[in-house]
Scaffold this motif. Structure first.
Motif, short mmCIF file in Angstrom:
data_model
loop_
_atom_site.label_atom_id
_atom_site.label_comp_id
_atom_site.label_asym_id
_atom_site.label_seq_id
_atom_site.Cartn_x
_atom_site.Cartn_y
_atom_site.Cartn_z
N ASP A 285 0.85 -1.19 0.00
CA ASP A 285 0.00 0.00 0.00
C ASP A 285 0.89 1.25 0.00
OD1 ASP A 285 -1.84 2.00 0.32
OD2 ASP A 285 -2.79 1.15 2.11
N ARG A 286 1.00 1.87 -1.13
CA ARG A 286 1.91 3.01 -1.30
C ARG A 286 1.56 4.16 -0.35
NH1 ARG A 286 3.47 4.36 -7.36
NH2 ARG A 286 4.50 2.36 -6.98
N ARG A 287 0.32 4.25 0.06
CA ARG A 287 -0.10 5.33 0.96
C ARG A 287 0.63 5.28 2.30
NH1 ARG A 287 -5.74 4.61 2.56
NH2 ARG A 287 -4.96 2.50 2.80
N CYS A 288 1.06 4.06 2.69
CA CYS A 288 1.69 3.89 4.00
C CYS A 288 3.19 4.18 3.98
CB CYS A 288 1.47 2.45 4.50
SG CYS A 288 -0.26 2.04 4.82
N LEU A 289 3.78 4.30 2.82
CA LEU A 289 5.24 4.42 2.72
C LEU A 289 5.80 5.68 3.40
CD1 LEU A 289 5.86 3.07 -0.90
CD2 LEU A 289 5.88 1.83 1.28
N PRO A 290 5.14 6.86 3.28
CA PRO A 290 5.69 8.03 3.98
C PRO A 290 5.74 7.86 5.49
CG PRO A 290 4.17 8.73 2.26
CD PRO A 290 4.03 7.24 2.38
N ALA A 291 4.71 7.24 6.08
CA ALA A 291 4.71 7.02 7.53
C ALA A 291 5.83 6.06 7.92
CB ALA A 291 3.36 6.46 7.98
N LEU A 292 6.06 5.05 7.10
CA LEU A 292 7.14 4.10 7.38
C LEU A 292 8.51 4.74 7.19
CD1 LEU A 292 5.54 0.97 5.65
CD2 LEU A 292 5.82 1.32 8.11
#
Length: 274
Positions: free
Chosen positions: A74-81
């Motif tokens: 899920d690309r949406r989660c990458l900034p948080a990670l």
């Protein structure tokens, strides 16, 4: 570095769990720390996490001293990670991709533990993949996995119980499997319709003279028609009738009454004939 609460991270990045990806986020950090403690000490241990989402369990694993490889599609989660990568320099690597198409052993490059709140829609598929194959012991040292409680109970089930089936045999014929913790649906955002549970699996010695592929096919046939007698469900398995006679298994029994040891004995005979 003090990390913001998970709810703030989710809000800041506009993250919303999606049903299509089987997502349900865990936000209780004390609960997440308890989950990270189930495998034992993770200090400087390589850990594979599948589906980290906003990184709740990832935080707990990093706090426990693990070196985490996280696979997230899920690309949406990458900034948080990415923020977690900065907070724990050199301790977290995030790979964007589908865990079903990635070679985990090659990705990790060393023995590793798997700890994951698995997306519900791929959990069983990944489990059977980790438990399969002739090469044993596996590169993974343990599996600590969140499932729907019904699935978890099938993994640890004993013969003659309603939950006993192919998953139980695959998980227990050369591993130990235990239900380590139940997790109430209210712990998740959004709350799923079902309760969840965490299963902990550790590999043990593999029985000699048994082909994993033969055992997998045998159990698939036997439990594919679990209400039928073995002589019927296994009639398409070459040599099964003779193997049952040799091992002393009554062909009028049903698969759910056959112990794991008996399945192993059958598979051993059939492995010698293939």
């Amino acid at each position: 570095m003090t990390l913001p609460p998970l709810r703030e991270v989710i809000a800041a990045h506009g993250l919303k769990a999606t049903k299509a990806l089987g997502q349900n986020f865990l936000l209780d950090e004390q609960l997440l720390d308890r989950i990270a403690a189930i495998p034992g000490s993770l200090a400087d241990t390589a850990v594979l996490e599948v589906g980290p989402g906003p990184g709740g369990l990832t935080r707990a694993l990093l706090r426990a001293g693990a070196r985490v490889m996280a696979i997230e599609m899920d690309r949406r989660c990458l900034p948080a990670l990415a923020e977690l990568e900065q907070a724990f320099p050199g301790k977290l690597r995030v790979v964007e991709g589908d865990a079903l198409t990635i070679d985990h052993d090659e990705l990790m490059g060393e023995p590793y533990a798997v700890v994951a709140n698995l997306p519900y829609n791929v959990g069983t598929v990944l489990l059977t993949r980790w438990l399969g194959g002739q090469e044993w012991p596996p590169r993974w040292r343990s599996l600590t996995l969140m499932f729907q409680q019904e699935v978890a109970e099938r993994i640890v089930a004993k013969p003659a119980s309603d939950a006993y089936g192919r998953l139980a045999v695959l998980a227990q014929w050369r591993s130990t499997a235990k239900l380590a913790m139940k997790v109430h649906r209210s712990a998740f955002t959004p709350p799923p319709k079902v309760m969840s549970a965490i299963v902990h699996i550790e590999p043990t010695a593999m029985p000699e003279g048994v082909s994993a592929r033969v055992l997998e096919r045998l159990t698939q046939a036997a439990f594919g028609q679990r209400r039928k007698m073995l002589r019927q469900s296994l009639k398409g398995t070459p040599g099964a009738a003779e193997a049952m006679d040799e091992v002393g298994i009554d062909p009028t029994r049903r698969a759910e009454t056959v112990t794991i040891e008996e399945f192993v004995a059958l598979a051993r005979v059939l492995s010698g004939t293939t």
